[in-house]
Design an enzyme around this catalytic site. Sequence first.
Site, PDB file in Angstrom:
ATOM      1  N   ASP A  11      30.705  39.747  40.494  1.00  0.00           N
ATOM      2  CA  ASP A  11      30.430  39.409  41.308  1.00  0.00           C
ATOM      3  C   ASP A  11      30.211  40.175  41.993  1.00  0.00           C
ATOM      4  O   ASP A  11      31.191  40.799  42.650  1.00  0.00           O
ATOM      5  CB  ASP A  11      31.377  37.459  41.146  1.00  0.00           C
ATOM      6  CG  ASP A  11      31.118  36.876  43.070  1.00  0.00           C
ATOM      7  OD1 ASP A  11      29.821  36.382  42.623  1.00  0.00           O
ATOM      8  OD2 ASP A  11      31.610  37.544  43.544  1.00  0.00           O
ATOM      9  N   GLU A  13      30.933  40.238  46.212  1.00  0.00           N
ATOM     10  CA  GLU A  13      30.615  40.232  48.036  1.00  0.00           C
ATOM     11  C   GLU A  13      29.958  41.178  48.353  1.00  0.00           C
ATOM     12  O   GLU A  13      30.161  41.980  48.751  1.00  0.00           O
ATOM     13  CB  GLU A  13      31.964  40.161  48.652  1.00  0.00           C
ATOM     14  CG  GLU A  13      32.887  38.672  47.785  1.00  0.00           C
ATOM     15  CD  GLU A  13      32.453  37.512  47.413  1.00  0.00           C
ATOM     16  OE1 GLU A  13      31.340  37.518  49.244  1.00  0.00           O
ATOM     17  OE2 GLU A  13      32.823  36.583  46.527  1.00  0.00           O
ATOM     18  N   HIS A 151      35.018  32.728  46.854  1.00  0.00           N
ATOM     19  CA  HIS A 151      34.760  33.723  47.181  1.00  0.00           C
ATOM     20  C   HIS A 151      35.292  34.832  47.821  1.00  0.00           C
ATOM     21  O   HIS A 151      35.301  35.209  48.941  1.00  0.00           O
ATOM     22  CB  HIS A 151      33.739  33.270  48.503  1.00  0.00           C
ATOM     23  CG  HIS A 151      33.134  31.869  48.617  1.00  0.00           C
ATOM     24  ND1 HIS A 151      32.387  32.094  48.173  1.00  0.00           N
ATOM     25  CD2 HIS A 151      33.475  30.720  49.227  1.00  0.00           C
ATOM     26  CE1 HIS A 151      30.803  30.495  48.076  1.00  0.00           C
ATOM     27  NE2 HIS A 151      32.479  29.836  49.044  1.00  0.00           N
ATOM     28  N   ASP A 156      36.156  34.729  41.615  1.00  0.00           N
ATOM     29  CA  ASP A 156      34.633  33.751  41.639  1.00  0.00           C
ATOM     30  C   ASP A 156      34.604  34.639  39.811  1.00  0.00           C
ATOM     31  O   ASP A 156      34.052  33.973  39.236  1.00  0.00           O
ATOM     32  CB  ASP A 156      33.445  34.728  41.995  1.00  0.00           C
ATOM     33  CG  ASP A 156      33.428  33.669  43.691  1.00  0.00           C
ATOM     34  OD1 ASP A 156      34.609  33.061  43.746  1.00  0.00           O
ATOM     35  OD2 ASP A 156      32.915  33.783  44.576  1.00  0.00           O
TER      36      ASP A 156
END
Length: 203
Positions: A11, A13, A151, A156
């Site tokens: 994942d 960000e 998040h 995540d």
Amino acid sequence: MPNADTVVVLDFETTGLSPTMGDRAIEIGAVRIENGEITGRFQELMNPGQRISGFIEDYTGITNSMLKHAPSCEEVMSQFADFISGYNLVAHNASFDKRFLDAELSNISRTYSGQFACSMLVARRIYPHAPDHKLGTLVRYANIPSDGAFHRALYDSEMAAKLWQAMLRTIEKQTVLPEIPFKLLQKIAKTPKNSVRALLEHS
């Protein structure tokens, strides 16, 4: 190709939605699963060389001050390329994460050999009656324990890994296959919802 229970779930960000518009990764989190067991984790903040917006700070909890002294995207992604080497990859809304993985690795002239599967697309077929197919909703729907702090990249990816494992258990009950190949999950993601049961029964 390895089985679906040996993958890296990842994942990102990011500063925004599109690397083609100049957005960069600010955090990568990943969980390595081998034969159904978590065998490794990877988590790093990375300095994108630009300030992030207040919206992204609020959304992720990652601040400009946290990124100021973080290693560069190039340094982190070089380490991450080693971490994923030889593994197939899973992400929730994989098209988003694949775009950033491809862009960031291209910046350092690195590639990867694994293929991608999208846990969100698979979930739409395996859990068609879920209220929606956001990661947090699916975690609750599948009764996966969670403290709800979504998040951040490692959290995540941990939750997406647990969702992936839950879906594999569901699939195992619907097929006679002794092991679930990764390519079957890729196929499920592209199969019309009303044809998934027949696909599994005849696999």
